[in-house]
Design an enzyme around this catalytic site. Structure first.
Site, PDB file in Angstrom:
ATOM      1  N   ASP A 167       1.603  -2.813  15.682  1.00  0.00           N
ATOM      2  CA  ASP A 167       2.547  -2.639  16.790  1.00  0.00           C
ATOM      3  C   ASP A 167       1.974  -2.982  18.176  1.00  0.00           C
ATOM      4  O   ASP A 167       2.730  -3.217  19.108  1.00  0.00           O
ATOM      5  CB  ASP A 167       3.064  -1.189  16.828  1.00  0.00           C
ATOM      6  CG  ASP A 167       3.769  -0.800  15.542  1.00  0.00           C
ATOM      7  OD1 ASP A 167       4.234  -1.711  14.830  1.00  0.00           O
ATOM      8  OD2 ASP A 167       3.852   0.403  15.240  1.00  0.00           O
ATOM      9  N   ARG A 177       8.024  -0.354  15.974  1.00  0.00           N
ATOM     10  CA  ARG A 177       8.396   1.034  16.280  1.00  0.00           C
ATOM     11  C   ARG A 177       8.977   1.112  17.693  1.00  0.00           C
ATOM     12  O   ARG A 177       9.975   0.476  17.950  1.00  0.00           O
ATOM     13  CB  ARG A 177       7.177   1.945  16.128  1.00  0.00           C
ATOM     14  CG  ARG A 177       7.536   3.309  15.575  1.00  0.00           C
ATOM     15  CD  ARG A 177       6.283   4.158  15.429  1.00  0.00           C
ATOM     16  NE  ARG A 177       5.552   3.863  14.224  1.00  0.00           N
ATOM     17  CZ  ARG A 177       5.724   4.477  13.060  1.00  0.00           C
ATOM     18  NH1 ARG A 177       6.601   5.440  12.959  1.00  0.00           N
ATOM     19  NH2 ARG A 177       5.012   4.158  11.995  1.00  0.00           N
ATOM     20  N   ARG A 194       0.074   9.293   4.391  1.00  0.00           N
ATOM     21  CA  ARG A 194       0.479  10.315   5.353  1.00  0.00           C
ATOM     22  C   ARG A 194       0.156  11.642   4.671  1.00  0.00           C
ATOM     23  O   ARG A 194       0.480  11.831   3.509  1.00  0.00           O
ATOM     24  CB  ARG A 194       1.963  10.214   5.647  1.00  0.00           C
ATOM     25  CG  ARG A 194       2.339   8.847   6.193  1.00  0.00           C
ATOM     26  CD  ARG A 194       3.692   8.833   6.834  1.00  0.00           C
ATOM     27  NE  ARG A 194       4.197   7.481   6.991  1.00  0.00           N
ATOM     28  CZ  ARG A 194       3.706   6.570   7.839  1.00  0.00           C
ATOM     29  NH1 ARG A 194       2.698   6.868   8.614  1.00  0.00           N
ATOM     30  NH2 ARG A 194       4.239   5.362   7.912  1.00  0.00           N
ATOM     31  N   SER A 206      -3.173  -1.160  13.991  1.00  0.00           N
ATOM     32  CA  SER A 206      -1.701  -1.082  13.942  1.00  0.00           C
ATOM     33  C   SER A 206      -1.142  -2.450  14.283  1.00  0.00           C
ATOM     34  O   SER A 206      -1.648  -3.111  15.189  1.00  0.00           O
ATOM     35  CB  SER A 206      -1.205  -0.059  14.968  1.00  0.00           C
ATOM     36  OG  SER A 206       0.186  -0.187  15.120  1.00  0.00           O
TER      37      SER A 206
HETATM   38  O1  F6P Z   1       3.453   1.263  12.771  1.00  0.00           O
HETATM   39  C1  F6P Z   1       3.575   0.165  11.917  1.00  0.00           C
HETATM   40  C2  F6P Z   1       4.980   0.043  11.372  1.00  0.00           C
HETATM   41  O2  F6P Z   1       5.022  -1.080  10.527  1.00  0.00           O
HETATM   42  C3  F6P Z   1       6.071  -0.015  12.420  1.00  0.00           C
HETATM   43  O3  F6P Z   1       6.188  -1.287  13.018  1.00  0.00           O
HETATM   44  C4  F6P Z   1       7.266   0.417  11.622  1.00  0.00           C
HETATM   45  O4  F6P Z   1       8.216   1.032  12.449  1.00  0.00           O
HETATM   46  C5  F6P Z   1       6.683   1.430  10.666  1.00  0.00           C
HETATM   47  O5  F6P Z   1       5.296   1.190  10.606  1.00  0.00           O
HETATM   48  C6  F6P Z   1       7.268   1.390   9.288  1.00  0.00           C
HETATM   49  O6  F6P Z   1       6.715   2.460   8.586  1.00  0.00           O
HETATM   50  P1  F6P Z   1       6.819   2.591   6.992  1.00  0.00           P
HETATM   51  O7  F6P Z   1       5.916   1.576   6.393  1.00  0.00           O
HETATM   52  O8  F6P Z   1       6.367   3.980   6.740  1.00  0.00           O
HETATM   53  O9  F6P Z   1       8.226   2.317   6.630  1.00  0.00           O
END
Ligand code: F6P
Length: 366
Positions: A152, A196, A74, A150
């Site tokens: 998701d 998400r 990020r 993704s």
């Molecule tokens: O977008 C992919 C995802 O794994 C979502 O399902 C989840 O909410 C999020 O990313 C978790 O993000 P991080 O890895 O930054 O905790």
């Protein structure tokens, strides 16, 4: 020779490496030069060694590897204009004017902003004496092509995002494992899944594992859901079922938009149904590991199409995102796909849940 950059951005997803491999090799096949931008937008802003020329053998073995081997991050700097100006400079120094990005909707929107600002960023670089007019002259337009990576499966206008079927397979394996121990003890399990604000993984896992009850954001739990859930679970038990599995999407809500939590459900199953209940949070296991065959195929076919889209683009062509619709690889306008995805969240926020379902995609609309 055209120089085409490839990058992965946002949360990693199984199949991203297959996409990078396909883009690199198709780029070379088309007699262009290929560059990988390491660590997502971070690499674009840092430049230098973070932008590496790629050869055929550099992506050997990528197809079966999970995560993203070129890294992702990020990048707060890219959300600011200064960061994007530096990124533009780094690209011009390397001679790159086309970028294929594999990421989620946020990453893809960022890319389109970059494309839109590109001419003015170049003007600023010349005015600030960071680059000469001669240096920027050949790079009038920036081509952006999106690939949706993704787990998701949350982008409207495509049936599947790269990674979602691998994640679904992993969730099903995990629930199968939970099943055996649940059956042995006649227990109930509340399993929390990722996604998400999207319930696709949960809905599909519920169907594929024959779970008793699911909670997803697009169909919020209605008043009295507790009674409804209990009566279904009791019915299943009365039919001789020795286990109870309830899957809760991490974004699950009720019709008042209050979050539904696994511990809340555990308490109901324990106190009202008198079931010995455990909570299992699957977490990042759902995002890791080897890509399923489907994601390897999807990533390869879409990676090839992304390079074609770059080579066929005109300055007037809106940035495309490569989708799969009814088993065909197609291009859709990136901004429209992102806008439709945003409308889902807006519809949920406005408690217009039917519209949310319809906008999500064809599978939900059914
Ligand atoms: O977008 C992919 C995802 O794994 C979502 O399902 C989840 O909410 C999020 O990313 C978790 O993000 P991080 O890895 O930054 O905790």
């Amino acid at each position: 020779k055209r120089r085409i950059g490839v990058m992965t951005s946002g949360g990693d997803a199984p199949g991203m490496n297959g996409a990078v491999r396909a883009v690199v090799r198709m780029t070379l096949h088309e007699n262009c030069e290929s560059f990988a931008i390491y660590e997502g937008y971070d690499g674009l802003v840092k430049g230098g060694d973070m932008i590496k020329e790629m050869h055929w053998e550099d992506v050997r073995g990528f197809l079966s590897e999970g995560g993203t081997l070129i890294g992702t991050a990020r990048c707060p700097a890219f959300t600011e204009r200064n960061g994007r100006r530096t990124a533009a400079k780094n690209m011009i120094v390397k001679g790159i004017d086309a970028l294929i990005i594999c990421g989620g909707d946020g990453s893809l929107t960022g890319a389109d902003v970059f494309r839109e600002e590109w001419p003015s960023l170049l003007d600023e670089l010349v005015q600030g004496n960071e680059l000469t007019a001669e240096q920027v002259a050949p790079f009038k337009h920036l081509n952006i092509v999106g690939l949706v990576g993704s787990i998701d499966n949350d982008l409207s206008m495509t049936d599947a995002t790269i990674g979602c079927y691998s994640s679904l397979a992993r969730i099903c394996e995990a629930i199968d494992s939970v099943d055996t121990t649940a059956t042995s003890h006649q227990r109930a399990f509340v399993v929390e899944t990722m996604g998400r604000h999207c319930g696709w993984l949960t809905l599909m896992a519920g169907v594929a594992t024959g779970s008793d009850f699911i909670f997803i954001p697009e169909k919020p739990a209605e008043v009295g859901w507790q009674k409804n859930m209990l009566s279904i679970i009791k019915k299943h038990r009365a039919l001789g079922k020795r286990k109870t599995i309830v899957i809760v999407a991490e974004g699950a809500i009720d019709t008042n938009l209050n979050k539904i939590t696994p511990s809340q459900i555990k308490d109901i199953l324990t106190n009202e149904a008198h079931l010995d209940t455990r909570v299992t949070t699957l977490g990042h296991v759902q995002r890791g590991g080897q890509p399923a065959a489907y994601d390897r195929l999807l990533a390869t076919l879409q990676g090839v199409e992304a390079v074609k889209a770059v080579l066929e683009a005109t300055p007037e062509t809106p940035s495309p995102v490569i989708c799969i619709v009814e088993n065909k690889i197609v291009r859709r306008p990136l901004l429209e796909a992102v806008a439709q995805t945003k409308k889902v969240a807006e519809a949920i926020e406005a408690k217009d849940f039917d519209t949310a379902m319809l906008l999500r995609d064809a599978e939900f609309a059914e």
